[in-house]
Design an enzyme around this catalytic site. Structure first.
Site, mmCIF file in Angstrom:
data_model
loop_
_atom_site.group_PDB
_atom_site.id
_atom_site.type_symbol
_atom_site.label_atom_id
_atom_site.label_comp_id
_atom_site.label_asym_id
_atom_site.label_seq_id
_atom_site.Cartn_x
_atom_site.Cartn_y
_atom_site.Cartn_z
ATOM 1 N N SER A 192 0.839 -1.197 0.000
ATOM 2 C CA SER A 192 0.000 0.000 0.000
ATOM 3 C C SER A 192 0.870 1.241 0.000
ATOM 4 O O SER A 192 1.720 1.411 0.883
ATOM 5 C CB SER A 192 -0.895 0.016 1.242
ATOM 6 O OG SER A 192 -1.408 1.323 1.422
ATOM 7 N N HIS B 92 -1.213 -1.283 -4.224
ATOM 8 C CA HIS B 92 -2.481 -1.050 -3.524
ATOM 9 C C HIS B 92 -2.629 0.450 -3.282
ATOM 10 O O HIS B 92 -1.774 1.077 -2.656
ATOM 11 C CB HIS B 92 -2.465 -1.825 -2.207
ATOM 12 C CG HIS B 92 -3.742 -1.761 -1.433
ATOM 13 N ND1 HIS B 92 -4.803 -2.620 -1.655
ATOM 14 C CD2 HIS B 92 -4.137 -0.955 -0.419
ATOM 15 C CE1 HIS B 92 -5.783 -2.348 -0.808
ATOM 16 N NE2 HIS B 92 -5.404 -1.320 -0.046
ATOM 17 N N ASP C 128 -4.935 3.362 -1.702
ATOM 18 C CA ASP C 128 -6.009 3.614 -0.744
ATOM 19 C C ASP C 128 -6.659 4.955 -1.032
ATOM 20 O O ASP C 128 -6.088 6.009 -0.751
ATOM 21 C CB ASP C 128 -5.444 3.582 0.683
ATOM 22 C CG ASP C 128 -5.125 2.167 1.122
ATOM 23 O OD1 ASP C 128 -6.008 1.304 1.016
ATOM 24 O OD2 ASP C 128 -3.972 1.921 1.548
ATOM 25 N N MET D 219 -9.421 7.547 -0.122
ATOM 26 C CA MET D 219 -10.257 7.911 1.035
ATOM 27 C C MET D 219 -10.862 9.292 0.807
ATOM 28 O O MET D 219 -10.201 10.179 0.261
ATOM 29 C CB MET D 219 -9.411 7.935 2.314
ATOM 30 C CG MET D 219 -8.648 6.645 2.589
ATOM 31 S SD MET D 219 -7.857 6.702 4.196
ATOM 32 C CE MET D 219 -6.826 5.224 4.107
ATOM 33 N N HIS E 66 -8.418 0.520 -3.680
ATOM 34 C CA HIS E 66 -9.281 0.217 -2.541
ATOM 35 C C HIS E 66 -10.026 1.497 -2.193
ATOM 36 O O HIS E 66 -9.443 2.429 -1.634
ATOM 37 C CB HIS E 66 -8.400 -0.269 -1.374
ATOM 38 C CG HIS E 66 -9.140 -0.488 -0.101
ATOM 39 N ND1 HIS E 66 -8.492 -0.597 1.115
ATOM 40 C CD2 HIS E 66 -10.463 -0.630 0.171
ATOM 41 C CE1 HIS E 66 -9.387 -0.795 2.068
ATOM 42 N NE2 HIS E 66 -10.586 -0.811 1.521
ATOM 43 N N MET F 217 -12.248 3.603 -0.121
ATOM 44 C CA MET F 217 -12.886 3.819 1.180
ATOM 45 C C MET F 217 -13.649 5.131 1.074
ATOM 46 O O MET F 217 -13.254 6.161 1.636
ATOM 47 C CB MET F 217 -11.818 3.845 2.282
ATOM 48 C CG MET F 217 -11.272 2.460 2.592
ATOM 49 S SD MET F 217 -9.649 2.505 3.377
ATOM 50 C CE MET F 217 -8.637 2.735 1.914
ATOM 51 N N MET G 207 -10.954 -6.266 6.017
ATOM 52 C CA MET G 207 -10.129 -5.299 6.748
ATOM 53 C C MET G 207 -9.695 -5.915 8.072
ATOM 54 O O MET G 207 -10.528 -6.437 8.826
ATOM 55 C CB MET G 207 -10.922 -4.015 7.042
ATOM 56 C CG MET G 207 -11.241 -3.137 5.847
ATOM 57 S SD MET G 207 -9.817 -2.518 4.921
ATOM 58 C CE MET G 207 -8.803 -1.766 6.190
ATOM 59 N N GLY H 123 -8.861 3.684 7.372
ATOM 60 C CA GLY H 123 -8.639 5.125 7.527
ATOM 61 C C GLY H 123 -7.181 5.510 7.638
ATOM 62 O O GLY H 123 -6.791 6.580 7.167
ATOM 63 N N PHE H 124 -6.400 4.650 8.258
ATOM 64 C CA PHE H 124 -5.010 5.025 8.510
ATOM 65 C C PHE H 124 -4.093 3.808 8.411
ATOM 66 O O PHE H 124 -4.522 2.688 8.683
ATOM 67 C CB PHE H 124 -4.871 5.659 9.903
ATOM 68 C CG PHE H 124 -5.719 6.882 10.057
ATOM 69 C CD1 PHE H 124 -5.261 8.121 9.623
ATOM 70 C CD2 PHE H 124 -6.996 6.788 10.579
ATOM 71 C CE1 PHE H 124 -6.060 9.249 9.723
ATOM 72 C CE2 PHE H 124 -7.809 7.912 10.683
ATOM 73 C CZ PHE H 124 -7.334 9.148 10.258
ATOM 74 N N ASP I 165 -6.094 -6.720 4.704
ATOM 75 C CA ASP I 165 -5.548 -5.365 4.617
ATOM 76 C C ASP I 165 -5.591 -4.709 5.990
ATOM 77 O O ASP I 165 -6.664 -4.532 6.555
ATOM 78 C CB ASP I 165 -6.381 -4.568 3.607
ATOM 79 C CG ASP I 165 -5.871 -3.148 3.412
ATOM 80 O OD1 ASP I 165 -4.774 -2.829 3.886
ATOM 81 O OD2 ASP I 165 -6.593 -2.363 2.755
ATOM 82 N N GLY J 30 -2.341 -3.773 9.115
ATOM 83 C CA GLY J 30 -1.486 -4.374 10.128
ATOM 84 C C GLY J 30 -0.776 -5.636 9.682
ATOM 85 O O GLY J 30 -0.286 -6.406 10.517
ATOM 86 N N SER K 23 2.870 0.076 5.930
ATOM 87 C CA SER K 23 4.007 0.529 6.738
ATOM 88 C C SER K 23 5.115 -0.517 6.806
ATOM 89 O O SER K 23 6.305 -0.169 6.861
ATOM 90 C CB SER K 23 3.539 0.915 8.144
ATOM 91 O OG SER K 23 2.753 -0.110 8.711
HETATM 92 C C1 DX5 Z 1 -6.142 1.277 5.846
HETATM 93 C C2 DX5 Z 1 -5.744 0.948 4.437
HETATM 94 C C3 DX5 Z 1 -4.601 0.006 4.369
HETATM 95 C C4 DX5 Z 1 -3.353 0.539 4.994
HETATM 96 C C5 DX5 Z 1 -2.474 -0.575 5.383
HETATM 97 O O1 DX5 Z 1 -7.316 2.002 5.841
HETATM 98 O O2 DX5 Z 1 -6.808 0.387 3.721
HETATM 99 O O3 DX5 Z 1 -4.356 -0.380 3.021
HETATM 100 O O4 DX5 Z 1 -2.651 1.367 4.143
HETATM 101 O O5 DX5 Z 1 -1.384 -0.035 6.053
HETATM 102 P P1 DX5 Z 1 -0.595 -0.898 7.131
HETATM 103 O O6 DX5 Z 1 -0.060 -2.064 6.412
HETATM 104 O O7 DX5 Z 1 0.443 0.035 7.618
HETATM 105 O O8 DX5 Z 1 -1.607 -1.276 8.178
HETATM 106 ZN ZN ZN Z 2 -6.307 -0.578 1.716
#
Ligand code: DX5
Ligand code: ZN
Length: 231
Positions: A8, A31, A33, A35, A64, A66, A135, A140-141, A173, A175, A196
């Protein structure tokens, strides 16, 4: 199908996106994201950036969304060249119509579920989608703690997919890291998003390969058979 890794770019340097994507050349997907500050309390990337990214990399884009009202906005991401477009079941008014529209535009259609969203009724949608995204953090983050509480749901969706013949991909997706990917693979996921863990590293390409090896080594029997068969 082999296991797949989808880094991501949420944790990448947004001022240097093309360079960042070049650092994960061995990945299967990028990936992205998207938002909207409505469906989730964060605002990130939109259609113009996806269009630019599609031109700047040979890797397929895994968008993705959101966002609220994906019925209105998601087809634009398929038109922009995304290989896969995933919308949230919590946000879609007509998920079957939307999935068919995305497929009609040549993209893979994915349906995403938040950690607390039940899978009841998902069985009946499986023929309409190419991927289910579960998820494993609240969306969100990036860099949130992995929610083990979702793992039984991963197992249930794996079983439902296998009952249908196993053509639908199962993505996790949130953590996902070298510490948690084995649990996800063991539960039956076959597409792994990591933000991350990949872009927080000095060597993102090496992390992608480590994640792939860990997922392969712990692949669910159904996925492992596909891995062996594909070699
Ligand atoms: C969260 C995103 C994820 C996120 C994953 O809302 O959809 O794709 O970027 O990031 P990590 O791998 O750091 O949890
Ligand atoms: Zn995502």
């Amino acid at each position: 199908m082999d296991v797949q890794i989808a880094p991501s770019i949420l944790s990448a340097d947004f001022a240097r996106l093309a360079d960042e994507v070049a650092r994960i050349a061995g990945a299967d997907w990028v990936h992205v994201d998207v938002m909207d500050a409505h469906f989730v309390p964060n605002l990130t990337i939109g259609l113009p950036v996806v269009e630019a990214l599609a031109k700047s990399t040979d890797l397929p884009l895994d968008c993705h969304l959101m966002i609220d009202d994906p019925d209105r906005w998601a087809p634009g991401y398929a038109e922009a060249g995304a290989g896969s477009v995933t919308f949230h079941v919590e946000a879609a008014n007509a998920p079957i119509r939307l999935a068919r529209a995305l497929r009609g535009l040549g993209a893979r259609a994915g349906i995403a579920l938040n950690p607390a969203t039940a899978v009841d009724g998902l069985d009946d949608l499986l023929d309409e989608v190419d991927m289910v995204l579960l998820m494993t953090v609240e969306p969100g983050f990036g860099a949130q703690r992995f929610l083990d509480v979702v793992l039984p749901k991963v197992r249930r969706v794996r079983e439902a997919i296998d009952r249908r013949g196993g053509v639908v991909w199962l993505q996790v997706d949130g953590g996902v890291s070298l510490e948690t990917i084995e649990r996800c693979a063991d539960a039956g996921a076959d597409v792994f998003v990591a933000g991350s863990a990949v872009f927080g590293s000095d060597d993102p390409a090496a992390v992608v390969e480590s994640l792939r090896n860990a997922a392969r080594a712990h692949a669910h029997p159904r996925v492992a058979r596909a891995v062996d068969g594909g070699r």
